[in-house]
Design a protein around this motif. Structure first.
Motif, PDB file in Angstrom:
ATOM      1  N   PRO A  21     -37.542 -28.521   4.010  1.00 28.69           N
ATOM      2  CA  PRO A  21     -36.550 -29.577   3.748  1.00 28.69           C
ATOM      3  C   PRO A  21     -35.692 -29.317   2.516  1.00 28.69           C
ATOM      4  N   VAL A  22     -36.313 -28.779   1.453  1.00 29.77           N
ATOM      5  CA  VAL A  22     -35.554 -28.530   0.237  1.00 29.77           C
ATOM      6  C   VAL A  22     -34.471 -27.481   0.474  1.00 29.77           C
ATOM      7  N   ALA A  23     -34.753 -26.514   1.353  1.00 30.61           N
ATOM      8  CA  ALA A  23     -33.759 -25.487   1.672  1.00 30.61           C
ATOM      9  C   ALA A  23     -32.627 -26.070   2.514  1.00 30.61           C
ATOM     10  N   VAL A  24     -32.970 -27.003   3.400  1.00 36.59           N
ATOM     11  CA  VAL A  24     -31.946 -27.667   4.220  1.00 36.59           C
ATOM     12  C   VAL A  24     -30.995 -28.453   3.320  1.00 36.59           C
ATOM     13  N   ARG A  25     -31.577 -29.187   2.379  1.00 39.49           N
ATOM     14  CA  ARG A  25     -30.740 -29.990   1.471  1.00 39.49           C
ATOM     15  C   ARG A  25     -29.838 -29.097   0.626  1.00 39.49           C
ATOM     16  N   ALA A  26     -30.400 -28.013   0.110  1.00 44.32           N
ATOM     17  CA  ALA A  26     -29.608 -27.103  -0.717  1.00 44.32           C
ATOM     18  C   ALA A  26     -28.430 -26.542   0.064  1.00 44.32           C
ATOM     19  N   SER A  27     -28.665 -26.209   1.329  1.00 47.45           N
ATOM     20  CA  SER A  27     -27.593 -25.675   2.171  1.00 47.45           C
ATOM     21  C   SER A  27     -26.511 -26.719   2.415  1.00 47.45           C
ATOM     22  N   LEU A  28     -26.916 -27.958   2.675  1.00 44.59           N
ATOM     23  CA  LEU A  28     -25.947 -29.037   2.911  1.00 44.59           C
ATOM     24  C   LEU A  28     -25.095 -29.291   1.675  1.00 44.59           C
ATOM     25  N   GLU A  29     -25.736 -29.317   0.516  1.00 44.32           N
ATOM     26  CA  GLU A  29     -24.991 -29.556  -0.720  1.00 44.32           C
ATOM     27  C   GLU A  29     -24.073 -28.401  -1.054  1.00 44.32           C
ATOM     28  N   ARG A  30     -24.559 -27.181  -0.820  1.00 38.04           N
ATOM     29  CA  ARG A  30     -23.751 -25.996  -1.110  1.00 38.04           C
ATOM     30  C   ARG A  30     -22.502 -25.953  -0.232  1.00 38.04           C
ATOM     31  N   ASN A  31     -22.647 -26.385   1.009  1.00 42.19           N
ATOM     32  CA  ASN A  31     -21.519 -26.371   1.950  1.00 42.19           C
ATOM     33  C   ASN A  31     -20.740 -27.682   1.960  1.00 42.19           C
ATOM     34  N   LYS A  32     -21.028 -28.537   0.973  1.00 46.98           N
ATOM     35  CA  LYS A  32     -20.318 -29.822   0.817  1.00 46.98           C
ATOM     36  C   LYS A  32     -20.425 -30.691   2.067  1.00 46.98           C
ATOM     37  N   GLN A  33     -21.635 -30.714   2.651  1.00 49.15           N
ATOM     38  CA  GLN A  33     -21.882 -31.518   3.846  1.00 49.15           C
ATOM     39  C   GLN A  33     -22.901 -32.631   3.592  1.00 49.15           C
TER      40      GLN A  33
END
Length: 504
Positions: free
Chosen positions: A412-424
């Motif tokens: 989950p932490v990796a999913v969140r990091a990806s969403l934040e990094r891609n401004k989603q």
């Protein structure tokens, strides 16, 4: 002092004055001023989807900004008979006044829009328009803006409704079919000494030559896993019983094929048993079947919920009449058209919206209607969520992250990091909230599932090429042509006001 422009639409600066004025405006913008003092004089259609606002600018602030603009104009301007920076201010004002007022209006309008949106707690879609301004000498400076906003919707009855939705029972052979697919996915090809037969794979070298003797394609050691369906029919016929080392030639339309068989490979499909179950990650065959059933039931239940929610949304939209922002509708239209085109490209078949469409113009009308329904549904459901005070809690976010993580094979932490990094991330939170509202509405209404009506299955939009595609040997479906209309709060990217032209 020369007369000021009484009002009208913003106009561009022409000729030699443009360079000096542009430079001056640039220097003023370097100060990055954050606020502009103004008061709202008039508001038209305050509860609809389109709003017209007339504001008055603080006179002292306007004069200060205009004076600063002319100070920079003076430093940059070169007028006949004067050295650079030495032209009299009165002469500069006479030449540059209208353009300077126009530029200043354009510069401060985005600040007005930003503060107005925040003060009124609005959501503005698309680009607001500067429709008029008045900077007449001795009178207050006023600017009129038109903008598209999220309409204020007062939801009517949305609980206790009777809704019918199509039932999707799980077919009796669903588990068997899924396991068959799993077997096929885990099949292997083993080289054999015999000639090629239907269902075999084959390794070949091939050369394609056009009618004028030009080599169109030439490749070696190409593995075709299912030659029976992935090769041209004429090639399949000639390939029958050919062994490794044999050569043959085939003419297909204007293209001549020269083929050498390098190897024949028989497809080995595994049996469903405990060993196979362990190979694909389960304890035994019993667990494999049980979890396969659970997975299929989850898919079916999700499909039924989708049908129910769509029917409920349609019923709610029909009971509520309100305007929608054109910019939001166009944004949704574009997304829907892109989705349809992706469906066409990836499957070769018509998407649902195209099933009964014969002409591109008809597709545009259907797309427009569907976009209106979708936008109305989105806005109405959002309004219901606000009325019910449905918000996203930490546990909702964590649950959604875990579900997405399971689908993607990530933490989950990796999913969140990806969403934040891609401004989603903001969009993700909105989706989580939307899902909570959806669950609430499905729970609060009476859903009856009825058997699906018998209809003819959609015909494949398969177009055969008049000529052989010379880049490879494989056949494939070609998508039909379709013209997509070019036409959430994701349509809210640019609030800098645009000038409205006379044509508009």
């Amino acid at each position: 002092m020369v007369d000021e422009k009484e009002g009208g639409q913003a106009t561009a600066i022409e000729g030699e004055s443009k360079g000096a004025l542009d430079s001056a405006v640039g220097k003023v913008r370097e100060h990055k001023e954050d606020q502009i003092t103004f008061k709202v004089l008039d508001e038209e259609n305050p509860s609809g989807a389109r709003r017209k606002v007339r504001v008055e600018i603080d006179q002292a602030e306007w004069d200060r900004r205009l004076a600063e603009l002319f100070k920079n104009v003076k430093a940059q301007a070169t007028l006949p008979g004067f050295r650079k920076g030495k032209a009299p201010m009165s002469l500069l004002q006479k030449r540059y006044r209208d353009g300077a007022v126009n530029e200043l209006v354009e510069k401060i309008s985005p600040l007005i829009v930003r503060d107005y949106e925040a003060d009124k707690k609005l959501v503005i879609y698309g680009t607001p328009l500067i429709t008029e301004y008045n900077a007449k000498d001795g009178e207050p400076v006023t600017i009129t803006l038109e903008m598209e906003i999220k309409p204020e919707i007062v939801p009517g009855k949305y609980k206790g409704l009777d809704v019918e939705a199509t039932d999707h029972p799980l077919p009796e052979d669903a588990v068997s079919n899924r396991l068959t697919e799993l077997r096929e996915q885990n099949a292997v090809f083993e080289e054999v000494e015999r000639g090629w037969q239907q269902g075999d794979g084959v390794v070949i070298d091939y050369k394609l030559v056009g009618e004028k003797g030009k080599t169109l394609s030439h490749k070696a050691n190409q593995f075709i896993d299912n030659a029976s369906t992935n090769l041209q029919p004429e090639v399949v016929t000639a390939l029958a019983d050919k062994k490794a080392g044999e050569q043959f030639e085939v003419q297909v339309a204007e293209v001549h094929y020269s083929i050498t068989v390098k190897a024949v490979k028989e497809k080995k499909v595994p049996e469903i048993n405990d060993d196979f179950a362990k190979d694909v990650g389960f304890a035994d065959e019993s667990e494999l079947r049980a979890k396969t059933l659970a997975e299929l039931e989850k898919v079916v239940n999700s499909s039924k919920a989708d049908e129910a929610f769509e029917a409920l949304t349609l019923k709610l939209v029909e009971a509520h009449d309100f305007d929608i922002p054109e910019a939001l509708k166009q944004h949704v239209q574009k997304e829907m058209a892109e989705s349809d085109m992706q469906y066409l490209r990836s499957t070769g078949y018509r998407p649902p919206r195209l099933q009964n469409v014969a002409e591109p113009e008809e597709y545009g009308k259907v797309l427009d209607q569907d976009a209106v329904q979708r936008v109305k549904g989105f806005l109405l459901i959002d309004a219901i969520g606000k009325k019910e005070n449905i918000e996203v809690a930490d546990e909702d976010i964590q649950k959604a992250l875990e579900e997405q993580g399971q689908e993607q094979g990530r933490k989950p932490v990796a999913v969140r990091a990806s969403l934040e990094r891609n401004k989603q991330w903001a969009r993700f939170l909105e989706q989580v909230r939307f899902e909570k509202i959806r669950e609430f509405l499905l729970k609060e209404n009476n859903i009856t599932y009825v058997a699906a009506k018998e209809e003819e299955s959609p015909a494949a939009a398969e177009h055969e090429s008049d000529h052989v595609h010379t880049s490879d040997l494989t056949t494939g479906k070609k998508p039909v042509d379709a013209t997509a209309s070019e036409s959430t709060e994701t349509a809210n990217d640019d609030k800098k006001p645009a000038k409205k032209t006379e044509k508009e």
